[in-house]
Design a protein around this motif. Sequence first.
Motif, short mmCIF file in Angstrom:
data_model
loop_
_atom_site.label_atom_id
_atom_site.label_comp_id
_atom_site.label_asym_id
_atom_site.label_seq_id
_atom_site.Cartn_x
_atom_site.Cartn_y
_atom_site.Cartn_z
N LEU A 88 0.85 -1.20 0.00
CA LEU A 88 0.00 0.00 0.00
C LEU A 88 0.88 1.24 0.00
N TYR A 89 0.29 2.36 -0.35
CA TYR A 89 1.00 3.63 -0.21
C TYR A 89 0.70 4.16 1.19
N ASP A 90 1.66 3.97 2.10
CA ASP A 90 1.43 4.19 3.53
C ASP A 90 0.97 5.59 3.90
N LYS A 91 1.45 6.58 3.14
CA LYS A 91 1.14 7.97 3.54
C LYS A 91 -0.26 8.41 3.12
N THR A 93 -4.39 8.11 2.94
CA THR A 93 -5.50 7.52 3.70
C THR A 93 -6.15 6.45 2.82
N TYR A 97 -6.17 6.47 -1.18
CA TYR A 97 -5.62 5.32 -1.90
C TYR A 97 -6.60 4.85 -2.99
N ARG A 132 -4.46 7.21 7.74
CA ARG A 132 -3.38 6.80 6.84
C ARG A 132 -3.18 5.29 6.89
N CYS A 133 -2.85 4.71 5.74
CA CYS A 133 -2.71 3.25 5.66
C CYS A 133 -1.59 2.75 6.58
N GLU A 134 -0.60 3.61 6.88
CA GLU A 134 0.50 3.16 7.75
C GLU A 134 0.01 2.83 9.16
N THR A 135 -1.18 3.33 9.52
CA THR A 135 -1.70 3.04 10.86
C THR A 135 -2.53 1.76 10.88
N ARG A 138 -2.27 -5.47 9.66
CA ARG A 138 -2.04 -6.26 8.44
C ARG A 138 -3.36 -6.62 7.74
N LYS A 141 -4.88 -3.61 6.08
CA LYS A 141 -4.16 -3.30 4.83
C LYS A 141 -4.61 -4.23 3.72
#
Length: 248
Positions: A88-91, A93, A97, A132-135, A138, A141
């Motif tokens: 995913l593009y972590d930065k 949301t 995305y 954000r996807c980084e939060t 698994r 995601k």
Amino acid sequence: MSTALCVTDLAKSYGGKRAVDGISFDVRGGELYALLGPNGAGKTTTLRMIAGLLNADAGAINVFGVDARQDPAAAKQLIAWLPDEPLLYDKLTAWEYLEFVAGLWGVDPKSARADAEHLLKLLGLWDNRNDRCETFSRGMKQKAVLAGALIHHPKLLMLDEPLTGLDAAASRLVKDLIRERVAQGAAVILTTHILEVAERMADRIGIIKDGKLLTEGSLEELRSHAGAQGQSLEDVFLSLTGQPQGVA
Ligand code: ATP
């Protein structure tokens, strides 16, 4: 139902070793086809060739009448690909995305927004759409990547281990989403090591080993092939692939 995917004599070697050794099968619209096999059997390699991510050495791949080896761009428009290790593009949301992916596919923004809302709600991610996807965990995601794979309404879904790592509730949501797309007429191929999933969901099952398709058919047909009437898919699978069945 019409033929969605037709694979003929597909082959791929790595360093002289055949990973996929002349596989042929087809999948119809409105059908869920489970591609099963032991570790290293060639499942992911097969799916990556169909998705146009890996060049085949030989064979033909036809997706809804499009020769995917001749015209991979046209075939990709029809295909959703969910890799077994989604990125995913972590930065971004979750919402950003999906907007981004829809933009890549040239989906009309208004219908993309409606589909993004439907998918995020269906997958239980609606309340997280502005995170954000980084939060994400698994499993979250994995669900976001699945939503991204489906945003352009592909007619052929190829899902590599879509349920691995998901909890029971998430797994149910993803299975419901897959069933929804099958009911709408999409063709779905999935790989899984969770044989109960294939047993419950698949219309047909293909079993591959050492890059070759050993057999395919409905569970009943596989049972009869293995001479294992009334047995579970796990028993049939272990018998057909010649693997130890233990004492359970
Ligand atoms: P699993 O269930 O473990 O995910 P699989 O059925 O998806 O396995 P593949 O990943 O398709 O199997 O691998 C098939 C064979 O090709 C294996 O022997 C593997 O080692 C080999 N292989 C796959 N990718 C590569 C690569 N990039 N370079 C060399 N060999 C590879």
